[in-house]
Design a protein around this motif. Structure first.
Motif, PDB file in Angstrom:
ATOM      1  N   SER A  47       0.841  -1.202   0.000  1.00  0.00           N
ATOM      2  CA  SER A  47       0.000   0.000   0.000  1.00  0.00           C
ATOM      3  C   SER A  47       0.876   1.252   0.000  1.00  0.00           C
ATOM      4  O   SER A  47       2.035   1.208   0.431  1.00  0.00           O
ATOM      5  CB  SER A  47      -0.895   0.015   1.238  1.00  0.00           C
ATOM      6  OG  SER A  47      -0.115   0.251   2.403  1.00  0.00           O
ATOM      7  N   GLN A  49       0.646   3.628   2.011  1.00  0.00           N
ATOM      8  CA  GLN A  49       0.956   3.924   3.407  1.00  0.00           C
ATOM      9  C   GLN A  49       2.167   3.130   3.898  1.00  0.00           C
ATOM     10  O   GLN A  49       3.046   3.675   4.572  1.00  0.00           O
ATOM     11  CB  GLN A  49      -0.259   3.632   4.316  1.00  0.00           C
ATOM     12  CG  GLN A  49      -1.447   4.513   4.058  1.00  0.00           C
ATOM     13  CD  GLN A  49      -2.340   4.014   2.922  1.00  0.00           C
ATOM     14  OE1 GLN A  49      -2.100   2.969   2.307  1.00  0.00           O
ATOM     15  NE2 GLN A  49      -3.379   4.779   2.628  1.00  0.00           N
ATOM     16  N   LYS A  52       5.305   4.400   2.256  1.00  0.00           N
ATOM     17  CA  LYS A  52       5.745   5.649   2.895  1.00  0.00           C
ATOM     18  C   LYS A  52       6.452   5.355   4.215  1.00  0.00           C
ATOM     19  O   LYS A  52       7.464   5.984   4.538  1.00  0.00           O
ATOM     20  CB  LYS A  52       4.538   6.575   3.109  1.00  0.00           C
ATOM     21  CG  LYS A  52       4.906   7.938   3.574  1.00  0.00           C
ATOM     22  CD  LYS A  52       5.660   8.676   2.474  1.00  0.00           C
ATOM     23  CE  LYS A  52       5.870  10.130   2.850  1.00  0.00           C
ATOM     24  NZ  LYS A  52       6.726  10.810   1.892  1.00  0.00           N
ATOM     25  N   LYS A  53       5.945   4.392   4.988  1.00  0.00           N
ATOM     26  CA  LYS A  53       6.606   4.013   6.243  1.00  0.00           C
ATOM     27  C   LYS A  53       8.013   3.487   5.965  1.00  0.00           C
ATOM     28  O   LYS A  53       8.953   3.799   6.691  1.00  0.00           O
ATOM     29  CB  LYS A  53       5.798   2.946   6.986  1.00  0.00           C
ATOM     30  CG  LYS A  53       4.559   3.473   7.645  1.00  0.00           C
ATOM     31  CD  LYS A  53       3.848   2.350   8.384  1.00  0.00           C
ATOM     32  CE  LYS A  53       2.612   2.835   9.078  1.00  0.00           C
ATOM     33  NZ  LYS A  53       1.984   1.777   9.888  1.00  0.00           N
ATOM     34  N   SER A  62      10.606   5.093  -1.815  1.00  0.00           N
ATOM     35  CA  SER A  62       9.406   4.262  -1.983  1.00  0.00           C
ATOM     36  C   SER A  62       9.109   3.979  -3.450  1.00  0.00           C
ATOM     37  O   SER A  62       8.499   2.979  -3.781  1.00  0.00           O
ATOM     38  CB  SER A  62       8.185   4.893  -1.297  1.00  0.00           C
ATOM     39  OG  SER A  62       7.880   6.134  -1.883  1.00  0.00           O
TER      40      SER A  62
END
Length: 66
Positions: A47, A49, A52-53, A62
């Motif tokens: 994902s 998200q 990005k983490k 990323s």
């Protein structure tokens, strides 16, 4: 190889380069180990998200995981 499979391999490759277990990676980016397993086996897409983490916590681009 499909883009999806490349992403799966990119996460696994990154983890191996770091010398980390799936649990260690999961702990660092605050997800469950099963999430890492599912991404690495292609049963779950990476994902935005989670990408990005990875970018923030591990200082990886990323875009290289997409």
């Amino acid at each position: 190889m499909s883009r999806k499979r490349k992403r799966d391999h990119a996460v696994r490759k990154l983890r191996h380069e770091l010398g980390w277990t799936q649990q260690k990676l999961a702990d660092v980016i605050c997800v469950s180990k099963i999430t890492i397993v599912l991404i690495e086996t292609g049963r779950m897409q990476l994902s935005p998200q989670i990408a990005k983490k990875l970018e923030i916590m591990i200082d990886v681009d990323s875009e290289s995981l997409r």
